[in-house]
Design a protein around this motif. Structure first.
Motif, mmCIF file in Angstrom:
data_model
loop_
_atom_site.group_PDB
_atom_site.id
_atom_site.type_symbol
_atom_site.label_atom_id
_atom_site.label_comp_id
_atom_site.label_asym_id
_atom_site.label_seq_id
_atom_site.Cartn_x
_atom_site.Cartn_y
_atom_site.Cartn_z
ATOM 1 N N THR A 2 32.892 72.869 84.280
ATOM 2 C CA THR A 2 32.892 71.446 83.982
ATOM 3 C C THR A 2 31.678 71.077 83.148
ATOM 4 O O THR A 2 30.681 71.779 83.134
ATOM 5 C CB THR A 2 32.876 70.628 85.290
ATOM 6 N N ARG A 13 22.527 60.998 91.794
ATOM 7 C CA ARG A 13 23.604 61.374 92.715
ATOM 8 C C ARG A 13 23.096 62.380 93.736
ATOM 9 O O ARG A 13 23.424 62.303 94.913
ATOM 10 C CB ARG A 13 24.781 61.949 91.948
ATOM 11 N N CYS A 19 27.817 64.596 95.264
ATOM 12 C CA CYS A 19 28.094 65.628 94.265
ATOM 13 C C CYS A 19 27.508 65.194 92.927
ATOM 14 O O CYS A 19 27.756 64.075 92.471
ATOM 15 C CB CYS A 19 29.599 65.836 94.135
ATOM 16 N N HIS A 21 28.339 66.027 90.046
ATOM 17 C CA HIS A 21 29.340 65.951 88.980
ATOM 18 C C HIS A 21 30.171 64.667 89.051
ATOM 19 O O HIS A 21 30.354 63.999 88.047
ATOM 20 C CB HIS A 21 30.246 67.171 89.017
ATOM 21 N N CYS A 22 30.668 64.347 90.255
ATOM 22 C CA CYS A 22 31.546 63.178 90.356
ATOM 23 C C CYS A 22 30.902 62.005 91.089
ATOM 24 O O CYS A 22 31.298 60.860 90.890
ATOM 25 C CB CYS A 22 32.851 63.556 91.046
ATOM 26 N N GLU A 24 31.235 61.290 94.138
ATOM 27 C CA GLU A 24 32.096 60.837 95.232
ATOM 28 C C GLU A 24 31.925 61.680 96.491
ATOM 29 O O GLU A 24 31.752 61.158 97.571
ATOM 30 C CB GLU A 24 33.568 60.858 94.788
ATOM 31 N N CYS A 38 33.163 70.564 96.358
ATOM 32 C CA CYS A 38 33.115 69.108 96.435
ATOM 33 C C CYS A 38 34.485 68.589 96.861
ATOM 34 O O CYS A 38 35.489 68.931 96.231
ATOM 35 C CB CYS A 38 32.722 68.515 95.079
ATOM 36 N N CYS A 41 35.883 66.344 93.571
ATOM 37 C CA CYS A 41 36.289 66.918 92.282
ATOM 38 C C CYS A 41 36.554 68.419 92.343
ATOM 39 O O CYS A 41 37.027 68.999 91.370
ATOM 40 C CB CYS A 41 35.241 66.619 91.209
#
Length: 129
Positions: A2, A13, A19, A21-22, A24, A38, A41
């Motif tokens: 990614t 974050r 996470c 990356h996302c 969430e 995660c 994602c």
């Protein structure tokens, strides 16, 4: 693989325990144990080798921001050690243990930004030997 998130995005974050990356999914499944994937994602979070970096930075922060100001309090030097040592070490240990997951999350967020994975870290270590 990614795409790497922006530095401040990944770092913030990670600070929040999410996470990088996302933003969430939760980063940790327990106190310092990183989730394998995660839940939001599906990124493999175990590929970021935090190792001893978070502990080093936590000690550095606590040493400069907590211990140094404590040393300016006269009671620490003049009080009886039987009382002073527990009064100083107990909060110091709690601050250190509370700060460690936050620093580890930020450290993993920074590694996600750099795209530094465990494979690259092993290769770099082998090249230096």
């Amino acid at each position: 693989m990614t795409q790497s998130p922006a530095f401040f995005t990944a770092f913030s974050r990670g600070l929040r325990g999410r996470c990088p990356h996302c933003g969430e999914g939760r980063l940790f499944r327990s106190y310092l144990k990183v989730q394998s994937d995660c839940p939001g994602c599906g990124v493999d979070l175990t590929r970021y080798p935090a190792d001893d970096g978070p502990a080093y930075f936590t000690i550095l922060l606590v040493g400069h921001l907590v211990i140094v100001p404590i040393l300016f309090i006269p009671y620490v030097w003049q009080g009886p050690p039987v009382i002073t040592v527990p009064l100083v070490l107990t909060p110091l240990a709690l601050v250190t243990l509370g700060l460690l997951p936050i620093v580890k999350g930020a450290f993993i967020g920074h590694m996600a930004y750099l795209r530094l994975t465990s494979d690259q870290a092993e290769r770099h270590t082998a090249d230096q030997a």
